[in-house]
Write an enzyme that holds these catalytic residues in place. Structure first.
Site, PDB file in Angstrom:
ATOM      1  N   GLU A  13     -17.379  32.975   9.731  1.00  0.00           N
ATOM      2  CA  GLU A  13     -17.274  31.556  10.082  1.00  0.00           C
ATOM      3  C   GLU A  13     -16.239  30.858   9.209  1.00  0.00           C
ATOM      4  O   GLU A  13     -15.495  29.996   9.673  1.00  0.00           O
ATOM      5  CB  GLU A  13     -18.638  30.869   9.907  1.00  0.00           C
ATOM      6  CG  GLU A  13     -19.773  31.470  10.708  1.00  0.00           C
ATOM      7  CD  GLU A  13     -19.812  30.977  12.146  1.00  0.00           C
ATOM      8  OE1 GLU A  13     -19.014  30.071  12.480  1.00  0.00           O
ATOM      9  OE2 GLU A  13     -20.613  31.510  12.933  1.00  0.00           O
ATOM     10  N   GLU A  24     -12.762  28.952  10.469  1.00  0.00           N
ATOM     11  CA  GLU A  24     -12.573  27.526  10.208  1.00  0.00           C
ATOM     12  C   GLU A  24     -11.370  27.244   9.312  1.00  0.00           C
ATOM     13  O   GLU A  24     -10.728  26.198   9.442  1.00  0.00           O
ATOM     14  CB  GLU A  24     -13.846  26.976   9.542  1.00  0.00           C
ATOM     15  CG  GLU A  24     -14.096  25.525   9.817  1.00  0.00           C
ATOM     16  CD  GLU A  24     -14.197  25.270  11.305  1.00  0.00           C
ATOM     17  OE1 GLU A  24     -13.365  24.488  11.781  1.00  0.00           O
ATOM     18  OE2 GLU A  24     -15.070  25.840  11.993  1.00  0.00           O
ATOM     19  N   GLU A  39     -12.754  19.600  15.315  1.00  0.00           N
ATOM     20  CA  GLU A  39     -12.111  18.724  14.368  1.00  0.00           C
ATOM     21  C   GLU A  39     -12.704  18.971  12.979  1.00  0.00           C
ATOM     22  O   GLU A  39     -13.913  18.922  12.795  1.00  0.00           O
ATOM     23  CB  GLU A  39     -12.373  17.278  14.803  1.00  0.00           C
ATOM     24  CG  GLU A  39     -11.590  16.235  14.050  1.00  0.00           C
ATOM     25  CD  GLU A  39     -11.989  14.841  14.517  1.00  0.00           C
ATOM     26  OE1 GLU A  39     -11.602  13.877  13.860  1.00  0.00           O
ATOM     27  OE2 GLU A  39     -12.698  14.731  15.546  1.00  0.00           O
TER      28      GLU A  39
END
Lengths: 230, 230
Positions: A65, A69, A116
């Site tokens: 993850e 990101e 975002e």
DNA sequence: TCAAAAGTGTTCGCTATACACCCATGG
DNA sequence: CCATGGGTGTATAGCGAACACTTTTGA
């Protein structure tokens, strides 16, 4: 109706990982938040995270993850707590294993995820989704404790840094102020810094020396046990 | 074929809790182990644990297992790590949340479980099932770290104890030896002990004073932050 | 009366802490 | 030339670590 392919005799919870990603901008500690695109808590800020896959450890899941990101393949990550209130996710039973990660903001690229993402100073974090407010408090406390046993702060700094940067980082993490001269003496006495001789121009005033972390001395010291006092 | 009542779109791991239950017998640190009645690792010793139920937190699950095994309704318990290697249980994907618990051996009754349970000195623990050897190492390390921030040792002692007992406990947890006189001075200076004035006869030699832990002073001190140095 | 355990210092050295001076640089 | 930041020192107090003597008790 959607296909439910996986069957169990007893109910199983969902397992996720969530990561409090800390970065240091030279002044204060920041955390990376993503805005949720779906319900529940749609539009709220939350920590990056996701479901654990069946062939990975929680560490691997959190690292995956993190890479999605931030683009970072490697980072200091530390599991610190499991959150398992049966009601913490209104959809279904979800328990989450929380990590904190220490990264250099400058090395973070926009993630693959369309989500975002944004850095927030820890003093200006908005209300977060789920129980993430509490997770942030606990993450900071875990980091504060850990820094007494390991010089984890170096993970947040560039390879070369000034004593002032190091001090500001420790102050940001621990939320206290140090005397500049005492900090300098203590750090040098520890023996885990290498003075590089080079200097770098500061905004104003004298040029500052650059230092680097000396992992060899660190592992040697760690072997016989040590603690960083503050 | 057995009935598989629970259906999910994605695979879910099983979640268990395992508890490293520490007790102090006046000489050394002990852990409570249970002998496994079923495969895998049938006949091996392991930590008490079991599956998480859907309506309880991992803390509640661990406390429930603790009570089934020891009869204790309340004990100091601390979550310290999640073990999630996909292969750690040969039957299916099981991730476990590990706790350590601190209990008074004298208060432990035989458990409801028919399972054979036994205290082992931590220096004489046999090979354990699954990854429980590693869990024990980690539990001890977590306890050693935690004792620098909280006087958790008192959870293992009776309400009234002698300075020698307290010292032996700290020595057993940290695996070091202290000078009797320095330990005495340091503990008293900390201000979290109340001298009860009473004395208790020891095997040989002078009678020893009894002390009790003073939680009021402790919370007051903790508020402004303190660390136990050793 | 002796051995073992326990109460209670003292001394020394290190380090945390408070604090001051000088230097270099940019405006 | 001065304000700002940075390098380096010194004095003091308190704590950790090493260490000794006395007292009490059971055998």
């Amino acid at each position: 109706m959607e296909e439910l392919k996986y069957h169990y005799k007893y109910p199983h919870p969902s397992v996720t990982t969530d990561s409090v990603i800390f970065g240091f901008d030279g002044v204060g500690l920041n955390v990376l938040l993503v805005r949720r695109g779906i319900e529940p808590y749609q539009g709220c800020w939350a920590f990056p995270g996701g479901f654990l896959q069946m062939d990975e450890t929680v560490e691997e899941g959190a690292a995956r993850e993190l890479q999605e990101e931030t683009g970072l393949r490697q980072a200091y990550m530390n599991q610190f707590h499991v959150y398992s209130d049966p009601q913490r996710d209104p959809r279904e039973r979800v328990i989450t294993v929380a990590f904190y990660a220490l990264v250099r903001i400058s090395e973070v690229k926009g993630g693959d995820d369309a989500a975002e993402a944004c850095w927030f100073p820890i003093t200006e974090v908005p209300r977060l989704a789920f129980d993430h407010d509490r997770i942030l408090r606990d993450a900071l406390q875990a980091l504060q404790r850990n820094i007494h046993f390991e010089p984890v702060g170096f993970e947040l700094l560039p390879a070369k840094f000034t004593m002032a940067q190091l001090q500001h980082l420790y102050e940001a993490i621990l939320g206290v102020q140090f005397d500049r001269r005492n900090f300098y003496n203590k750090m040098l006495r520890l023996g885990i810094l290498t003075s590089l001789g080079e200097r770098v121009a500061s905004q104003k005033g004298k040029d500052a020396y650059l230092y680097s972390f000396n992992p060899d001395n660190y592992v040697a010291m760690k072997r016989k046990g040590f603690r960083l006092e503050f």
